[in-house]
Scaffold this motif. Structure first.
Motif, short mmCIF file in Angstrom:
data_model
loop_
_atom_site.label_atom_id
_atom_site.label_comp_id
_atom_site.label_asym_id
_atom_site.label_seq_id
_atom_site.Cartn_x
_atom_site.Cartn_y
_atom_site.Cartn_z
N LYS A 1 0.85 -1.19 0.00
CA LYS A 1 0.00 0.00 0.00
C LYS A 1 0.88 1.24 0.00
CE LYS A 1 -2.41 0.08 3.51
NZ LYS A 1 -2.92 -0.46 4.73
N ALA A 2 0.38 2.32 -0.57
CA ALA A 2 1.12 3.57 -0.49
C ALA A 2 1.05 4.07 0.94
CB ALA A 2 0.51 4.61 -1.42
N PRO A 3 2.18 4.51 1.49
CA PRO A 3 2.13 5.03 2.87
C PRO A 3 1.29 6.30 2.92
CG PRO A 3 4.24 5.46 1.85
CD PRO A 3 3.47 4.63 0.89
N GLU A 4 0.60 6.45 3.98
CA GLU A 4 -0.26 7.63 4.10
C GLU A 4 0.34 8.60 5.09
OE1 GLU A 4 -3.80 5.59 5.12
OE2 GLU A 4 -3.58 4.52 3.22
N GLY A 5 0.08 9.87 4.83
CA GLY A 5 0.50 10.89 5.77
C GLY A 5 2.00 11.05 5.84
N LYS A 6 2.68 10.83 4.69
CA LYS A 6 4.13 11.00 4.68
C LYS A 6 4.46 12.48 4.84
CE LYS A 6 6.69 11.52 1.31
NZ LYS A 6 7.55 11.55 0.14
N ALA A 7 5.52 12.74 5.57
CA ALA A 7 5.91 14.14 5.78
C ALA A 7 6.45 14.71 4.49
CB ALA A 7 6.95 14.23 6.86
N GLY B 1 9.82 2.69 11.25
CA GLY B 1 9.42 1.35 11.62
C GLY B 1 8.08 0.96 11.02
N GLY B 2 7.21 1.97 10.78
CA GLY B 2 5.87 1.68 10.30
C GLY B 2 5.78 1.62 8.78
N GLU B 3 5.66 2.80 8.16
CA GLU B 3 5.39 2.84 6.73
C GLU B 3 6.58 2.38 5.90
OE1 GLU B 3 4.72 6.97 6.66
OE2 GLU B 3 3.27 6.71 8.27
N TYR B 4 7.78 2.51 6.45
CA TYR B 4 8.95 2.21 5.63
C TYR B 4 9.66 0.92 6.05
CZ TYR B 4 7.98 6.49 3.28
OH TYR B 4 7.36 7.44 2.53
N HIS B 5 9.01 0.11 6.88
CA HIS B 5 9.41 -1.29 7.09
C HIS B 5 10.86 -1.46 7.54
CE1 HIS B 5 5.68 -2.73 5.20
NE2 HIS B 5 5.77 -1.57 4.58
N LEU B 6 11.29 -0.63 8.46
CA LEU B 6 12.66 -0.75 8.96
C LEU B 6 12.90 -2.14 9.53
CD1 LEU B 6 15.34 0.66 9.54
CD2 LEU B 6 14.42 1.30 11.76
N GLY B 7 11.85 -2.76 10.09
CA GLY B 7 12.01 -4.07 10.71
C GLY B 7 12.48 -5.15 9.75
N ASP B 8 12.29 -4.94 8.43
CA ASP B 8 12.72 -5.94 7.46
C ASP B 8 14.20 -5.80 7.10
OD1 ASP B 8 10.36 -7.52 6.85
OD2 ASP B 8 9.50 -5.64 6.19
N CYS B 9 14.82 -4.71 7.54
CA CYS B 9 16.24 -4.49 7.24
C CYS B 9 17.07 -5.47 8.06
CB CYS B 9 16.62 -3.06 7.58
SG CYS B 9 18.40 -2.76 7.59
N PHE B 10 17.97 -6.23 7.38
CA PHE B 10 18.82 -7.12 8.16
C PHE B 10 20.27 -6.64 8.18
CE2 PHE B 10 18.70 -8.97 3.95
CZ PHE B 10 19.99 -9.43 3.73
N GLU B 11 20.46 -5.38 7.86
CA GLU B 11 21.74 -4.69 8.03
C GLU B 11 22.84 -5.30 7.18
OE1 GLU B 11 22.45 -4.38 12.25
OE2 GLU B 11 20.37 -3.88 12.63
N CYS B 12 22.51 -5.66 5.95
CA CYS B 12 23.53 -6.23 5.07
C CYS B 12 24.54 -5.18 4.65
CB CYS B 12 22.88 -6.85 3.84
SG CYS B 12 22.04 -5.66 2.77
N GLY B 13 24.15 -3.92 4.66
CA GLY B 13 25.11 -2.86 4.37
C GLY B 13 25.20 -2.47 2.91
N CYS B 14 24.35 -3.02 2.05
CA CYS B 14 24.42 -2.67 0.63
C CYS B 14 24.21 -1.18 0.41
CB CYS B 14 23.36 -3.45 -0.15
SG CYS B 14 23.72 -5.19 -0.32
N CYS B 15 23.28 -0.59 1.14
CA CYS B 15 22.95 0.83 0.92
C CYS B 15 24.15 1.71 1.24
CB CYS B 15 21.72 1.24 1.72
SG CYS B 15 21.75 0.77 3.46
N THR B 16 24.80 1.44 2.37
CA THR B 16 25.97 2.23 2.74
C THR B 16 27.11 1.99 1.77
OG1 THR B 16 25.28 1.90 5.00
CG2 THR B 16 27.44 2.85 4.67
N TYR B 17 27.21 0.75 1.30
CA TYR B 17 28.29 0.41 0.36
C TYR B 17 28.19 1.26 -0.90
CZ TYR B 17 31.11 -2.26 -2.91
OH TYR B 17 32.03 -2.62 -3.85
N VAL B 18 26.98 1.44 -1.44
CA VAL B 18 26.86 2.13 -2.73
C VAL B 18 26.72 3.64 -2.58
CG1 VAL B 18 25.84 0.16 -3.90
CG2 VAL B 18 24.35 1.86 -2.83
N CYS B 19 26.42 4.14 -1.39
CA CYS B 19 26.04 5.56 -1.26
C CYS B 19 27.18 6.49 -1.70
CB CYS B 19 25.66 5.89 0.18
SG CYS B 19 25.13 7.61 0.35
N PRO B 20 26.98 7.28 -2.76
CA PRO B 20 28.06 8.17 -3.20
C PRO B 20 28.23 9.36 -2.26
CG PRO B 20 26.13 8.51 -4.56
CD PRO B 20 25.79 7.38 -3.63
#
Lengths: 354, 488
Positions: free
Chosen positions: A348-354, B447-466
């Motif tokens: 679902k699209a997140p709602e109420g994003k800042a 933690g909610g809308e962006y699903h931080l809980g699914d991150c297992f800290e593999c480090g790919c994002c930091t590895y590529v970040c310019p």
């Protein structure tokens, strides 16, 4: 002899990085812009060289000024202000007065970038903000065109280059008639199509013979430079693909429906600033979406709006406004195109994003 | 140990072939027939697996071994020995405290000096058995009760596994017997054996697959019986095709066990990624592989089980990759558990200044080292050289100052929203947005809308970040805050 206690560096993982930096990306974009600048100097001569230098210098000076105002360390070394300057210069007419170019450069950095908080925080492409500013401020100068390959272009400036504020501009028409072959109308191919229903041939557009802004005359060169950036992954190839693809498709549909009224698709692609905008402006990372689906939508919006403005709007050219509109839509597009999380059935699209 | 061995070249991994570098995303043709199935996104760090060509060697005993009671996830073991007591190699010195715990065995013959607090790799001081090794201590295991594996029931195998003190040797250190215990309502049909070793630099699993192939196949058989699965799939990254061939030549007839090469891509060795690559199944977000009827075990774990279970021995040593530009004698070594890091590094020449490294760096020359337990992507840097090698240490990677300076961007820039992290995250998260939220401390949205809980800290994002933004590091902070809020 073993060291008693070596100094231990303590960091958290990951301990290695790809080595790619913002500075490296920006430097390569500047490199890719240089051939386009060189080609336009060869076409239009000294005046364009002076214009490119003036606009870029204005951008750098403005960036430095805002660094000093905010007490931040200098950000000139990340090359982003240089890109803005070069791109902005490439969207201006060759005869654009230098002082107006300086104003454009100042507006681009001050209103387009510094006001939002600098690199990465800007909502709109700074070069296009500068261009929109001077389009509103100096409507005559920005729609006055001179022909390419004027004899003596490397020994004399176009007279309007040294126009000064509040003074009557020098007579450009006489200068053109002195130098140029007959039949020069001073209108861009898009304007000629719109108001006189003349469609320029592909060879004219490709050879850089067309009347146009500084950097809009060679679609092939721009595409080649863009290809270099895409292959080295300094540029998201999907954005130009979506912009050009959607514009081509829409133009093809219109052309098939009414070939007499609407030009063939190649004309839409090669005239005006569509290729330059698609390759170098729409791809500005800070103002384009980050999500894979969002990137396609964003590109399609820009391509579609460009064709709509050209065909149905009052303006002859619509790339600038199309990209600015795309920039404005970017946060919304990002919000509704979040990638699907691994293992989640549907997102679902997140709602109420800042 | 000369430079000649270090220059052993690996076959070019498939992921580094020219068409893989072309700027088209894998996800464009996710299931086309000419591309082996694998997970989406991920990164391709340089392999640096120069130690893969050298056979495993043996490290001598350190004068003192440090054996923390908590070398595994779960409750610490309970000591069975008192200071002054003499023990022989293989003798249990601590017993499991309940189900989520494993015993500990003496890695060498010697005398217990103390049971006291000592620094651990994670930082805090923990209860540790200090063992002084007798000078003439033999490498032979002196305490073992060979058992007839054919007689054991599944639960008997699980008990035997617990008695070996085995934990996941890939780095998680999760008690193996707990992983092989199947709940009645969730039967297991497939055992996935993880031979990916996707971390750069590490080669210990690669060497184990080549040298302990028979033990590995035997261990897979025991694990299959323990969980009652009908088939096992061994996944090996395609930069180790010699290991694939070695295993394939020893597989039992019948086809219950198969080995499959998977594309070399980090983090291929992550449980969920490997299941996706081998079986085409996605573990539900927030779920466990057992929900799909799958259990994943590391090749090193199963190879050691295949060796220890019939012999009735305990886990007293493990293979560790000693590597990195700061190490002058890199290679894979059998390291007795409890060997202090300082001893290992002195032995490998990491603490001796001198211009010997082929890349031109001088190990320890400026006295600045980064000592990492595990690989460079997820490994943990240690603050003290007085911590020991424990059961979960798969590699010791020593980076020296110049390498650290070269790999880390010189400065960090603001996020330019290039989307590189979105294109790298194997979990399909949006690290760019998570990073912006972290900077604003909007942890609840993360933690909610962006699903931080699914991150297992593999480090790919930091590895590529310019921009050099420490994304994973910010996510760890955010997770900590969210845990605290949940507890409050």
């Amino acid at each position: 002899m073993p060291h008693a206690s070596p100094r231990i560096e303590l960091r958290t993982s990951p301990h290695v990085q790809s080595g790619r930096t913002v500075e490296q990306i920006m430097r390569n974009v500047v490199l890719a812009l240089l051939p386009i600048c060189a080609f336009s100097v060869w076409q239009f001569g000294l005046s364009v060289a002076a214009l490119i230098l003036t606009v870029t210098a204005a951008c750098l000076a403005t960036e430095r000024f805002f660094n000093w105002m905010s007490g931040e360390p200098g950000t000139l070394s990340d090359w982003s202000a240089t890109i803005t300057g070069l791109l902005l210069a490439l969207t201006l007419p060759p005869s654009f007065p230098l002082w107006m170019g300086a104003v454009a450069g100042f507006a681009a950095i001050a209103l387009g970038k510094a006001l939002f908080g600098g690199l990465g925080y800007n909502v709109f492409n700074p070069a296009l903000v500068g261009r929109a500013f001077v389009q509103a401020a100096f409507p005559v100068s920005i729609s006055t065109w001179v022909p390419a390959y004027v004899p003596g272009r490397f020994s004399e400036f176009i007279p309007t280059s040294f126009g000064v504020p509040l003074m009557l501009p020098p007579d450009l028409g006489r200068w053109v008639s002195q130098h140029m072959v007959d039949g020069y109308t001073g209108a861009t191919p898009l304007a000629r199509w719109k108001f006189e229903n003349q469609v320029a041939g592909a060879e004219e557009l490709l050879a850089g013979m067309a009347t146009a802004s500084v950097g809009e005359t060679s679609a092939l060169l721009i595409l080649a430079c863009g290809l270099y950036l895409a292959v080295r992954r300094f540029l998201d190839w999907r954005i130009p693909a979506a912009v050009l693809g959607s514009a081509l498709l829409l133009a093809l549909v219109f052309h098939l429906v009414d070939p007499g009224r609407y030009p063939p698709p190649y004309f839409v692609l090669l005239s005006g600033g569509l290729v330059l905008g698609a390759v170098f402006m729409a791809t500005d990372t800070a103002t384009s979406p980050v999500t894979p689906r969002g990137v396609w939508i964003y590109g399609a919006v820009i391509g579609t709006v460009t064709v709509m403005i050209r065909y149905f709007g009052g303006l002859t050219e619509g790339v600038m406004y199309a990209i600015l509109l795309g920039n404005a839509l970017t946060p919304l597009i990002d919000q509704y195109t979040q990638p699907r999380v691994f293992g989640a059935p549907r997102r679902k699209a997140p709602e109420g994003k800042a | 140990m000369g430079n000649g061995k270090r220059e052993t070249r690996n076959p070019t991994p498939a992921s580094e072939r020219w068409f893989e570098r072309f700027p088209f995303p894998v996800s464009l043709f996710p299931h086309s027939s000419f591309r082996p199935q694998t997970f989406d996104r991920g990164v391709h760090p340089a392999g640096c697996k120069s130690t893969a060509g050298t056979p495993i060697r043996r490290l001598p005993y350190a004068p003192r071994l440090l054996l923390p009671l908590a070398q595994h996830i779960g409750k610490p073991a309970v000591p069975l020995v008192r200071p002054g007591q003499e023990v022989v190699r293989g003798q249990p010195i601590a017993r499991a405290d309940g189900f989520m715990s494993v015993p500990l065995h003496a890695p060498a013959t010697g005398v217990v000096e103390a049971v006291e607090l000592r620094p651990s790799a994670r930082g805090p001081w923990t209860e540790t058995i200090v063992l002084r090794v007798f000078e003439a201590a033999t490498q032979e295991v002196l305490w073992a009760e060979p058992r007839d594996m054919d007689e054991l029931t599944p639960s008997g195998i699980v008990r035997a596994v617990q008695d070996t003190g085995m934990v996941g040797l890939g780095g998680a250190a999760f008690p193996s017997h707990a992983k092989l215990t199947v709940p009645k309502d969730k039967p297991i049909h497939t055992l996935v054996v993880n031979g990916c070793e996707c971390e750069p630099y590490l080669t210990c699993d690669h060497r184990l697959m080549l040298e302990l192939t028979d033990d590995l196949v035997r261990g897979i058989g025991y694990a299959l019986r323990a969980v009652g699965a009908e088939r096992a799939v061994i996944g090996v990254e395609d930069n180790k095709l010699d290991a694939v061939a070695a295993i394939r030549s020893r597989l039992p007839a019948g086809g219950a066990v198969t080995v499959q090469a998977v594309p070399t891509k980090y983090p291929q060795g992550a449980e969920k990624m490997l299941i996706k690559s081998l079986l085409g199944l996605e573990v539900p977000a927030g779920g466990l592989p057992s929900q799909l009827g799958v259990v994943v075990n590391n090749v090193g774990t199963l190879a050691m089980l295949g060796r220890l279970l019939p012999a009735g021995e305990g886990l007293t040593e493990r293979v560790v990759t000693l590597t990195g530009p700061g190490i002058r004698r890199p290679g894979d070594y059998w390291v007795p558990l409890g060997t202090p890091m300082r001893y290992v590094l002195e032995w490998a020449g990491a603490l001796t200044p001198g211009p010997l490294c082929p890349s031109g760096c001088s190990p320890g020359g400026r006295g600045e080292l980064e000592v990492i337990l595990g690989g460079p992507m997820m490994g943990q840097a240690v603050a003290s050289l007085d911590v020991p090698v424990t059961k979960g240490v798969s590699g010791i990677l020593v980076l020296e100052a110049r390498q650290i300076a070269r790999d880390a961007p010189r400065r960090s820039y603001p996020c330019i929203k290039c989307g590189a992290c979105v294109g790298a995250c194997p979990m399909g998260l949006n690290p760019a947005m998570l990073g912006l939220l972290a900077a604003r401390r909007e942890y609840d949205a993360m933690g909610g809308e962006y699903h931080l809980g699914d991150c297992f800290e593999c480090g790919c994002c930091t590895y590529v970040c310019p921009s050099g933004i420490p994304l994973v590091q910010q996510f760890r902070v955010a997770k900590g805050v969210l845990r605290e809020r949940a507890a409050a």
